[in-house]
Design a protein around this motif. Structure first.
Motif, PDB file in Angstrom:
ATOM      1  N   PHE A   1       5.499  -4.344 -13.079  1.00  0.00           N
ATOM      2  CA  PHE A   1       4.801  -3.518 -14.056  1.00  0.00           C
ATOM      3  C   PHE A   1       4.527  -2.114 -13.529  1.00  0.00           C
ATOM      4  O   PHE A   1       4.615  -1.137 -14.276  1.00  0.00           O
ATOM      5  N   GLY A   2       4.205  -2.009 -12.246  1.00  0.00           N
ATOM      6  CA  GLY A   2       3.972  -0.695 -11.655  1.00  0.00           C
ATOM      7  C   GLY A   2       5.223   0.169 -11.640  1.00  0.00           C
ATOM      8  O   GLY A   2       5.160   1.379 -11.870  1.00  0.00           O
ATOM      9  N   THR A   3       6.369  -0.455 -11.396  1.00  0.00           N
ATOM     10  CA  THR A   3       7.631   0.289 -11.400  1.00  0.00           C
ATOM     11  C   THR A   3       7.955   0.795 -12.802  1.00  0.00           C
ATOM     12  O   THR A   3       8.303   1.961 -12.986  1.00  0.00           O
ATOM     13  N   PHE A   4       7.825  -0.095 -13.797  1.00  0.00           N
ATOM     14  CA  PHE A   4       8.081   0.332 -15.177  1.00  0.00           C
ATOM     15  C   PHE A   4       7.113   1.436 -15.601  1.00  0.00           C
ATOM     16  O   PHE A   4       7.512   2.413 -16.244  1.00  0.00           O
ATOM     17  N   ALA A   5       5.853   1.295 -15.240  1.00  0.00           N
ATOM     18  CA  ALA A   5       4.860   2.309 -15.610  1.00  0.00           C
ATOM     19  C   ALA A   5       5.173   3.648 -14.948  1.00  0.00           C
ATOM     20  O   ALA A   5       5.087   4.701 -15.596  1.00  0.00           O
ATOM     21  N   THR A   6       5.558   3.629 -13.688  1.00  0.00           N
ATOM     22  CA  THR A   6       5.857   4.881 -12.994  1.00  0.00           C
ATOM     23  C   THR A   6       7.071   5.570 -13.598  1.00  0.00           C
ATOM     24  O   THR A   6       7.047   6.782 -13.838  1.00  0.00           O
ATOM     25  N   VAL A   7       8.118   4.810 -13.876  1.00  0.00           N
ATOM     26  CA  VAL A   7       9.313   5.413 -14.490  1.00  0.00           C
ATOM     27  C   VAL A   7       8.975   5.951 -15.873  1.00  0.00           C
ATOM     28  O   VAL A   7       9.422   7.036 -16.256  1.00  0.00           O
ATOM     29  N   TYR A   8       8.134   5.245 -16.618  1.00  0.00           N
ATOM     30  CA  TYR A   8       7.693   5.740 -17.928  1.00  0.00           C
ATOM     31  C   TYR A   8       6.961   7.073 -17.766  1.00  0.00           C
ATOM     32  O   TYR A   8       7.238   8.034 -18.490  1.00  0.00           O
ATOM     33  N   PHE A   9       6.042   7.148 -16.809  1.00  0.00           N
ATOM     34  CA  PHE A   9       5.280   8.380 -16.609  1.00  0.00           C
ATOM     35  C   PHE A   9       6.135   9.532 -16.089  1.00  0.00           C
ATOM     36  O   PHE A   9       5.808  10.691 -16.336  1.00  0.00           O
ATOM     37  N   ILE A  10       7.211   9.233 -15.388  1.00  0.00           N
ATOM     38  CA  ILE A  10       8.117  10.293 -14.938  1.00  0.00           C
ATOM     39  C   ILE A  10       8.643  11.065 -16.145  1.00  0.00           C
ATOM     40  O   ILE A  10       8.701  12.294 -16.143  1.00  0.00           O
TER      41      ILE A  10
ATOM     42  N   GLU B   1       0.830  -1.208   0.000  1.00  0.00           N
ATOM     43  CA  GLU B   1       0.000   0.000   0.000  1.00  0.00           C
ATOM     44  C   GLU B   1       0.865   1.259   0.000  1.00  0.00           C
ATOM     45  O   GLU B   1       0.571   2.221  -0.715  1.00  0.00           O
ATOM     46  N   PHE B   2       1.919   1.256   0.795  1.00  0.00           N
ATOM     47  CA  PHE B   2       2.796   2.412   0.856  1.00  0.00           C
ATOM     48  C   PHE B   2       3.540   2.585  -0.463  1.00  0.00           C
ATOM     49  O   PHE B   2       3.699   3.709  -0.952  1.00  0.00           O
ATOM     50  N   TRP B   3       3.987   1.491  -1.068  1.00  0.00           N
ATOM     51  CA  TRP B   3       4.664   1.563  -2.364  1.00  0.00           C
ATOM     52  C   TRP B   3       3.708   2.114  -3.431  1.00  0.00           C
ATOM     53  O   TRP B   3       4.106   2.945  -4.256  1.00  0.00           O
TER      54      TRP B   3
ATOM     55  N   VAL C   1       3.024 -14.199  -6.381  1.00  0.00           N
ATOM     56  CA  VAL C   1       3.316 -13.964  -7.798  1.00  0.00           C
ATOM     57  C   VAL C   1       2.626 -12.684  -8.271  1.00  0.00           C
ATOM     58  O   VAL C   1       3.227 -11.860  -8.971  1.00  0.00           O
ATOM     59  N   ILE C   2       1.391 -12.502  -7.869  1.00  0.00           N
ATOM     60  CA  ILE C   2       0.659 -11.292  -8.265  1.00  0.00           C
ATOM     61  C   ILE C   2       1.318 -10.050  -7.679  1.00  0.00           C
ATOM     62  O   ILE C   2       1.405  -9.010  -8.339  1.00  0.00           O
ATOM     63  N   ARG C   3       1.794 -10.134  -6.451  1.00  0.00           N
ATOM     64  CA  ARG C   3       2.502  -8.996  -5.845  1.00  0.00           C
ATOM     65  C   ARG C   3       3.738  -8.639  -6.658  1.00  0.00           C
ATOM     66  O   ARG C   3       4.025  -7.460  -6.890  1.00  0.00           O
ATOM     67  N   ILE C   4       4.486  -9.641  -7.073  1.00  0.00           N
ATOM     68  CA  ILE C   4       5.699  -9.387  -7.863  1.00  0.00           C
ATOM     69  C   ILE C   4       5.345  -8.768  -9.208  1.00  0.00           C
ATOM     70  O   ILE C   4       5.983  -7.802  -9.640  1.00  0.00           O
ATOM     71  N   VAL C   5       4.325  -9.305  -9.872  1.00  0.00           N
ATOM     72  CA  VAL C   5       3.902  -8.757 -11.164  1.00  0.00           C
ATOM     73  C   VAL C   5       3.454  -7.308 -11.005  1.00  0.00           C
ATOM     74  O   VAL C   5       3.817  -6.439 -11.807  1.00  0.00           O
ATOM     75  N   LEU C   6       2.672  -7.032  -9.961  1.00  0.00           N
ATOM     76  CA  LEU C   6       2.230  -5.661  -9.691  1.00  0.00           C
ATOM     77  C   LEU C   6       3.417  -4.733  -9.509  1.00  0.00           C
ATOM     78  O   LEU C   6       3.457  -3.639 -10.083  1.00  0.00           O
ATOM     79  N   MET C   7       4.397  -5.157  -8.728  1.00  0.00           N
ATOM     80  CA  MET C   7       5.564  -4.317  -8.459  1.00  0.00           C
ATOM     81  C   MET C   7       6.379  -4.074  -9.726  1.00  0.00           C
ATOM     82  O   MET C   7       6.782  -2.945 -10.012  1.00  0.00           O
TER      83      MET C   7
ATOM     84  N   THR D   1      11.840   1.761  -4.428  1.00  0.00           N
ATOM     85  CA  THR D   1      11.251   0.498  -4.858  1.00  0.00           C
ATOM     86  C   THR D   1      12.148  -0.677  -4.479  1.00  0.00           C
ATOM     87  O   THR D   1      11.662  -1.726  -4.039  1.00  0.00           O
ATOM     88  N   ALA D   2      13.452  -0.511  -4.644  1.00  0.00           N
ATOM     89  CA  ALA D   2      14.389  -1.572  -4.245  1.00  0.00           C
ATOM     90  C   ALA D   2      14.304  -1.828  -2.739  1.00  0.00           C
ATOM     91  O   ALA D   2      14.376  -2.980  -2.291  1.00  0.00           O
ATOM     92  N   LEU D   3      14.145  -0.767  -1.960  1.00  0.00           N
ATOM     93  CA  LEU D   3      13.992  -0.929  -0.517  1.00  0.00           C
ATOM     94  C   LEU D   3      12.738  -1.727  -0.193  1.00  0.00           C
ATOM     95  O   LEU D   3      12.771  -2.661   0.616  1.00  0.00           O
ATOM     96  N   PHE D   4      11.617  -1.372  -0.816  1.00  0.00           N
ATOM     97  CA  PHE D   4      10.378  -2.115  -0.597  1.00  0.00           C
ATOM     98  C   PHE D   4      10.536  -3.579  -1.019  1.00  0.00           C
ATOM     99  O   PHE D   4      10.084  -4.481  -0.315  1.00  0.00           O
ATOM    100  N   ALA D   5      11.171  -3.804  -2.167  1.00  0.00           N
ATOM    101  CA  ALA D   5      11.355  -5.175  -2.655  1.00  0.00           C
ATOM    102  C   ALA D   5      12.205  -5.994  -1.691  1.00  0.00           C
ATOM    103  O   ALA D   5      11.912  -7.175  -1.448  1.00  0.00           O
ATOM    104  N   SER D   6      13.231  -5.386  -1.126  1.00  0.00           N
ATOM    105  CA  SER D   6      14.072  -6.130  -0.184  1.00  0.00           C
ATOM    106  C   SER D   6      13.297  -6.461   1.085  1.00  0.00           C
ATOM    107  O   SER D   6      13.442  -7.556   1.643  1.00  0.00           O
ATOM    108  N   ARG D   7      12.468  -5.549   1.530  1.00  0.00           N
ATOM    109  CA  ARG D   7      11.646  -5.828   2.717  1.00  0.00           C
ATOM    110  C   ARG D   7      10.644  -6.933   2.431  1.00  0.00           C
ATOM    111  O   ARG D   7      10.403  -7.803   3.267  1.00  0.00           O
ATOM    112  N   TRP D   8      10.038  -6.923   1.222  1.00  0.00           N
ATOM    113  CA  TRP D   8       9.112  -7.991   0.850  1.00  0.00           C
ATOM    114  C   TRP D   8       9.837  -9.324   0.805  1.00  0.00           C
ATOM    115  O   TRP D   8       9.297 -10.341   1.228  1.00  0.00           O
ATOM    116  N   TYR D   9      11.057  -9.313   0.293  1.00  0.00           N
ATOM    117  CA  TYR D   9      11.845 -10.534   0.195  1.00  0.00           C
ATOM    118  C   TYR D   9      12.063 -11.148   1.581  1.00  0.00           C
ATOM    119  O   TYR D   9      11.849 -12.342   1.782  1.00  0.00           O
TER     120      TYR D   9
END
Length: 123
Positions: free
Chosen positions: A105-114, A25-27, A97-103, A61-69
């Motif tokens: 695609f969401g990361t790529f989409a956000t960087v694209y929109f930046i 949610e925070f991510w 798996v859905i969480r990983i896919v969300l992260m 995003t890397a910080l969130f991913a490491s915490r999820w890991y």
């Protein structure tokens, strides 16, 4: 971990999954705030500033991913302890798996929109 009762293991699993959900949610909040901020400031942000925003977003995003890991490792350990007692975890594997896919695609989409928010678009 065999000394824990099944109810305690289930509670630990649910608490850890709750922490993962909170981080997601925070991510998502950080992602949408980044997108909105870049669109709102599209005339103020230089290319250099957009790169800074993108790098900071990717580090967050890397910080969130490491915490999820690490939290996922805890869930797996609790699930294994529960399985040793003959019980199954309530969480299906495809949730992760859905969480990983969300992260991803969401990361790529956000960087694209930046960077997309700075382009001149004609309607």
């Amino acid at each position: 971990m065999n000394e824990l009762e099944p109810a305690n293991l289930l509670e630990l699993i649910l608490l850890t999954e709750s922490a993962i959900d909170y981080q997601i949610e925070f991510w998502l909040t950080v992602s949408f705030a980044t997108i909105v901020g870049c669109f709102a400031g599209k005339n103020l942000l230089t290319k250099h500033m957009r790169w800074i925003v993108a790098v900071l977003y990717l580090v967050a995003t890397a910080l969130f991913a490491s915490r999820w890991y690490y939290n996922t490792g805890d869930v797996l350990a609790f699930t294994d302890a529960l399985a040793q007692q003959g019980l199954q975890s309530p969480a299906p594997w495809w949730t992760g798996v859905i969480r990983i896919v969300l992260m991803v695609f969401g990361t790529f989409a956000t960087v694209y929109f930046i960077f997309y928010s700075s382009e001149k678009r004609q309607t």
